[in-house]
Design an enzyme around this catalytic site. Structure first.
Site, PDB file in Angstrom:
ATOM      1  N   LYS A 105       0.862  -1.193   0.000  1.00 53.54           N
ATOM      2  CA  LYS A 105       0.000   0.000   0.000  1.00 53.54           C
ATOM      3  C   LYS A 105       0.889   1.231   0.000  1.00 53.54           C
ATOM      4  O   LYS A 105       2.059   1.157   0.371  1.00 53.54           O
ATOM      5  CB  LYS A 105      -0.871   0.022   1.260  1.00 53.54           C
ATOM      6  CG  LYS A 105      -2.140   0.823   1.091  1.00 53.54           C
ATOM      7  CD  LYS A 105      -3.196   0.016   0.381  1.00 53.54           C
ATOM      8  CE  LYS A 105      -4.460   0.810   0.160  1.00 53.54           C
ATOM      9  NZ  LYS A 105      -5.558  -0.043  -0.284  1.00 53.54           N
ATOM     10  N   ASP A 145      -6.900   3.879  -4.977  1.00 52.10           N
ATOM     11  CA  ASP A 145      -7.553   3.847  -3.660  1.00 52.10           C
ATOM     12  C   ASP A 145      -8.208   5.230  -3.500  1.00 52.10           C
ATOM     13  O   ASP A 145      -8.593   5.833  -4.520  1.00 52.10           O
ATOM     14  CB  ASP A 145      -6.517   3.532  -2.566  1.00 52.10           C
ATOM     15  CG  ASP A 145      -7.165   3.234  -1.217  1.00 52.10           C
ATOM     16  OD1 ASP A 145      -7.768   2.171  -1.070  1.00 52.10           O
ATOM     17  OD2 ASP A 145      -7.081   4.079  -0.304  1.00 52.10           O
TER      18      ASP A 145
HETATM   19  P1  NAD Z   1     -13.088   7.690  -2.964  1.00 53.08           P
HETATM   20  O1  NAD Z   1     -12.074   8.739  -2.766  1.00 53.08           O
HETATM   21  O2  NAD Z   1     -13.603   7.425  -4.336  1.00 53.08           O
HETATM   22  O3  NAD Z   1     -14.353   7.963  -2.011  1.00 53.08           O
HETATM   23  C1  NAD Z   1     -14.270   8.202  -0.628  1.00 53.08           C
HETATM   24  C2  NAD Z   1     -15.601   8.784  -0.197  1.00 53.08           C
HETATM   25  O4  NAD Z   1     -15.614   8.892   1.226  1.00 53.08           O
HETATM   26  C3  NAD Z   1     -15.874  10.200  -0.734  1.00 53.08           C
HETATM   27  O5  NAD Z   1     -17.237  10.290  -1.099  1.00 53.08           O
HETATM   28  C4  NAD Z   1     -15.603  11.097   0.489  1.00 53.08           C
HETATM   29  O6  NAD Z   1     -16.327  12.326   0.435  1.00 53.08           O
HETATM   30  C5  NAD Z   1     -16.123  10.179   1.570  1.00 53.08           C
HETATM   31  N1  NAD Z   1     -15.689  10.517   2.929  1.00 53.08           N
HETATM   32  C6  NAD Z   1     -14.472  10.835   3.375  1.00 53.08           C
HETATM   33  N2  NAD Z   1     -14.536  11.096   4.705  1.00 53.08           N
HETATM   34  C7  NAD Z   1     -15.816  10.903   5.083  1.00 53.08           C
HETATM   35  C8  NAD Z   1     -16.529  11.022   6.307  1.00 53.08           C
HETATM   36  N3  NAD Z   1     -15.914  11.381   7.437  1.00 53.08           N
HETATM   37  N4  NAD Z   1     -17.862  10.756   6.326  1.00 53.08           N
HETATM   38  C9  NAD Z   1     -18.522  10.412   5.186  1.00 53.08           C
HETATM   39  N5  NAD Z   1     -17.900  10.287   4.002  1.00 53.08           N
HETATM   40  C10 NAD Z   1     -16.563  10.544   3.951  1.00 53.08           C
HETATM   41  O7  NAD Z   1     -12.445   6.353  -2.326  1.00 53.08           O
HETATM   42  P2  NAD Z   1     -12.866   4.852  -2.599  1.00 53.08           P
HETATM   43  O8  NAD Z   1     -11.975   4.294  -3.624  1.00 53.08           O
HETATM   44  O9  NAD Z   1     -14.338   4.791  -2.772  1.00 53.08           O
HETATM   45  O10 NAD Z   1     -12.440   4.166  -1.214  1.00 53.08           O
HETATM   46  C11 NAD Z   1     -13.288   4.180  -0.075  1.00 53.08           C
HETATM   47  C12 NAD Z   1     -12.811   3.123   0.911  1.00 53.08           C
HETATM   48  O11 NAD Z   1     -12.818   1.841   0.282  1.00 53.08           O
HETATM   49  C13 NAD Z   1     -11.380   3.317   1.416  1.00 53.08           C
HETATM   50  O12 NAD Z   1     -11.301   2.880   2.754  1.00 53.08           O
HETATM   51  C14 NAD Z   1     -10.563   2.402   0.528  1.00 53.08           C
HETATM   52  O13 NAD Z   1      -9.346   2.016   1.111  1.00 53.08           O
HETATM   53  C15 NAD Z   1     -11.533   1.245   0.406  1.00 53.08           C
HETATM   54  N6  NAD Z   1     -11.296   0.375  -0.740  1.00 53.08           N
HETATM   55  C16 NAD Z   1     -11.254   0.878  -1.994  1.00 53.08           C
HETATM   56  C17 NAD Z   1     -11.050   0.028  -3.063  1.00 53.08           C
HETATM   57  C18 NAD Z   1     -11.075   0.513  -4.484  1.00 53.08           C
HETATM   58  O14 NAD Z   1     -11.083  -0.336  -5.382  1.00 53.08           O
HETATM   59  N7  NAD Z   1     -11.129   1.808  -4.742  1.00 53.08           N
HETATM   60  C19 NAD Z   1     -10.841  -1.349  -2.844  1.00 53.08           C
HETATM   61  C20 NAD Z   1     -10.898  -1.842  -1.539  1.00 53.08           C
HETATM   62  C21 NAD Z   1     -11.126  -0.961  -0.497  1.00 53.08           C
END
Ligand code: NAD
Length: 424
Positions: A105, A145
Site C-alpha cells: 500500500k 484507492d
Molecule cells: P473515494 O475517494 O472514491 O471515495 C471516498 C468517499 O468517502 C468520498 O465520497 C468522500 O467524500 C467520503 N468521505 C471521506 N470522509 C468521510 C466522512 N468522514 N464521512 C462520510 N464520508 C466521507 O475512495 P474509494 O476508492 O471509494 O475508497 C473508499 C474506501 O474503500 C477506502 O477505505 C478504501 O481504502 C476502500 N477500498 C477501496 C477500493 C477501491 O477499489 N477503490 C478497494 C478496496 C477498499
C-alpha cells in the site's frame, strides 16, 4: 473520525489471530512488520512557480503469496502507520480471496482537490519516477484507492514505461480500458461487496430484499455498491460524503440523479431529487432530512456500510449502531474496541478483508489479461468475480459457524492458514 492508530489496531488483531492459530514464530515475525518501507520526498513546481515538497510512501508488507499488491491513496492524512496497516490488510485479503499476490500500500500526504490538473500530473509522475525501481509486474503492482483513479494509474504506467524503457501494462491495475485496464474494475469493489453480503445472508438463511441500508462515503466504492444493493432489492435510505448527507426513509430511488447532483454541487447534502430537480425544495415531499457524515452510521437501518476511511466505528459510537449488519467496504473502519462492542450486541460484521476484496480480485484479472495480452468481456469478468467472492464468503461463513466465532476471526484464521501453508 477518531485518531486511533490503524497500525497499532492491526497489530493487536494479528496478535489475537496468531495466538488462536498457534502461528509459527517465524511467520508471525514476518507478518508483524512490513518487508520494506519506502519513503519519498516529492518536490514539484506549482503553477505559480513556487516549489512545494510532498511526502510519498510505499509499504511492501509481505510477498509469500506473490508480488506485493495494493492501492495508492492521495489524502492529507496519509502517513506511514496508515500505509503499514493498509498493506497488512492487503496481505490478508489476497490470502482470503485466494489470489497469488502479497500485500502492499502507499500514497501521498496531499489534498488533491487543492491541486490543479497539471500539478496533480506532475506530482504523480514524480511519485512514479521514485517508485519505478521498487515496483514492476512481478515485483509490486499498485492500484487506485481513495482519491486516485484510472487517469492517475495511466500516468504512473506511462512514467514507469519511460523510466524503465519497457512495455509493462501489468505494472499497475485500475488503468483506463484504453490503456490496458479491465472491464468492470471501477465497479469491482462495490459489486464484490454486494456478492459478499448476499453470500453471508444466504448462509444465515436471510434475503437482502427489502432490507434498508445507510452508506457512509459515496465515492468509487460507495456509489457502485449502492447500485448493486438496489439490484438485490435493498432500499438505500441514507447516503453521505465528507461534507454531509441525506436520509430519506422511503428510499433514495434515483442514484444517478443524486450522483449528477453531487457532481454539480460538490456535495450530497441537499440532493433531494424528484425527476431532474434536485434541491432542498423537495425535502418535505420526500419526507427526508439532512444528516451529518457521522450520523449515517447510527441511522435506523438493517445494514450500515462504512465506505469512507478508517476508524469510522469506534468505542464512542459502536453502541449507537442500530443496524444488525455492518458491511465493511472501507479498509479498517471498525476499531478493535468497537468490534468487541458490536460482537456483544450480536451485530454481524462482514469484515473488510472479505467484503472489499472484489477490487483486488478484478485487479488480479486485469494483471492476468495484461500478462497474456487478452481482453476479457465484462460478463466474463463479473462471472469470475462472482465465483471468487462466493467461494471466499462461503469459506469464511462455514469456518465461523464451525468455530462459533465472528466472521472477522474466521477470515483472519483462513488467511493465516493459507500463509502458513504457502510459506513452508
Ligand atoms: P473515494 O475517494 O472514491 O471515495 C471516498 C468517499 O468517502 C468520498 O465520497 C468522500 O467524500 C467520503 N468521505 C471521506 N470522509 C468521510 C466522512 N468522514 N464521512 C462520510 N464520508 C466521507 O475512495 P474509494 O476508492 O471509494 O475508497 C473508499 C474506501 O474503500 C477506502 O477505505 C478504501 O481504502 C476502500 N477500498 C477501496 C477500493 C477501491 O477499489 N477503490 C478497494 C478496496 C477498499
Amino acid at each position: 473520525m477518531k485518531d486511533t492508530n490503524p497500525w497499532e489496531d492491526a497489530k493487536e488483531r494479528l496478535e489475537a489471530a496468531a495466538k488462536q492459530a498457534n502461528l509459527d514464530a517465524l511467520l508471525h515475525a514476518r507478518l508483524a512488520e512490513p518487508d520494506r518501507i519506502i519513503e519519498m520526498s516529492l518536490p514539484i513546481r506549482m503553477d505559480d512557480g513556487r516549489v512545494k515538497t510532498f511526502r510519498g510512501y510505499r509499504v511492501q508488507h509481505n510477498d509469500i503469496l506473490g508480488p506485493y499488491k495494493g492501492g495508492l491513496r492521495y489524502h492529507p492524512k496519509v502517513d506511514l502507520d496508515e500505509a503499514k496497516a493498509l498493506a497488512f490488510w492487503m496481505t490478508l485479503k489476497c490470502a482470503i480471496i485466494d489470489i497469488p499476490f502479497g500485500g502492499g500500500k502507499g500514497g501521498i500526504a496531499v489534498n488533491p482537490k487543492e491541486l490543479s490538473e497539471s500539478e496533480l500530473e506532475r506530482l504523480t509522475r514524480e511519485f512514479a519516477r521514485k517508485l519505478a525501481p521498487v515496483i514492476g509486474p512481478d515485483k509490486d503492482v499498485p492500484a487506485p484507492d481513495v482519491n486516485t483513479n484510472a487517469k492517475i494509474m495511466d500516468w504512473i504506467l506511462d512514467e514507469y514505461e519511460k523510466r524503465t524503457r519497457t512495455t509493462a501494462p501489468a505494472v499497475v491495475t485500475g488503468k483506463s480500458v484504453a490503456h490496458g485496464g479491465s472491464e468492470g474494475r471501477a465497479e469491482a469493489t462495490g459489486a464484490g461487496g454486494a456478492i459478499a453480503l448476499q453470500s453471508i445472508l444466504k448462509s444465515l438463511g436471510k434475503d437482502p430484499k427489502g432490507m434498508t441500508v445507510a452508506i457512509q462515503g459515496f465515492g468509487n466504492v460507495g456509489s457502485h455498491l449502492a447500485r448493486y444493493l438496489q439490484k438485490l432489492g435493498c432500499v438505500i435510505v441514507a447516503l453521505s460524503d465528507s461534507k454531509g448527507g441525506l436520509f430519506i426513509p422511503r428510499g433514495i430511488a434515483d442514484l444517478n440523479a443524486v450522483e449528477a447532483c453531487k457532481e454539480k454541487s460538490g456535495r450530497i447534502a441537499g440532493c433531494y431529487c424528484v425527476g431532474s430537480v434536485c434541491d432542498l425544495s423537495n425535502m418535505e415531499s420526500l419526507g427526508g432530512k439532512d444528516i451529518q457524515p457521522e450520523d449515517t452510521l447510527t441511522t435506523p437501518v438493517d445494514i450500515v456500510v462504512p465506505a469512507a476511511l478508517e476508524n469510522a466505528i469506534t468505542k464512542e459510537n459502536a453502541h449507537k449502531i442500530q443496524a444488525s449488519i455492518v458491511l465493511e467496504l472501507a479498509n479498517g473502519p471498525t476499531t478493535t474496541e468497537a468490534d468487541e462492542i458490536l460482537a456483544k450486541k450480536g451485530t454481524i460484521v462482514i469484515p473488510d478483508v472479505l467484503a472489499n476484496s472484489g477490487g483486488v480480485a478484478v485487479s488480479y484479472f486485469e494483471w492476468l489479461q495484461n500478462k497474456h495480452d487478452e481482453h476479457w468481456e465484462e460478463e466474463h469478468v463479473f462471472a469470475s468475480l462472482q465465483e471468487k467472492m462466493e467461494a471466499a464468503a462461503t469459506r469464511v461463513a462455514e469456518l465461523a459457524s464451525a468455530r462459533s466465532c465472528t466472521l472477522r476471526e474466521a477470515a483472519y484464521a483462513l488467511a493465516l492458514e493459507k500463509l502458513s501453508t504457502e510459506s513452508r
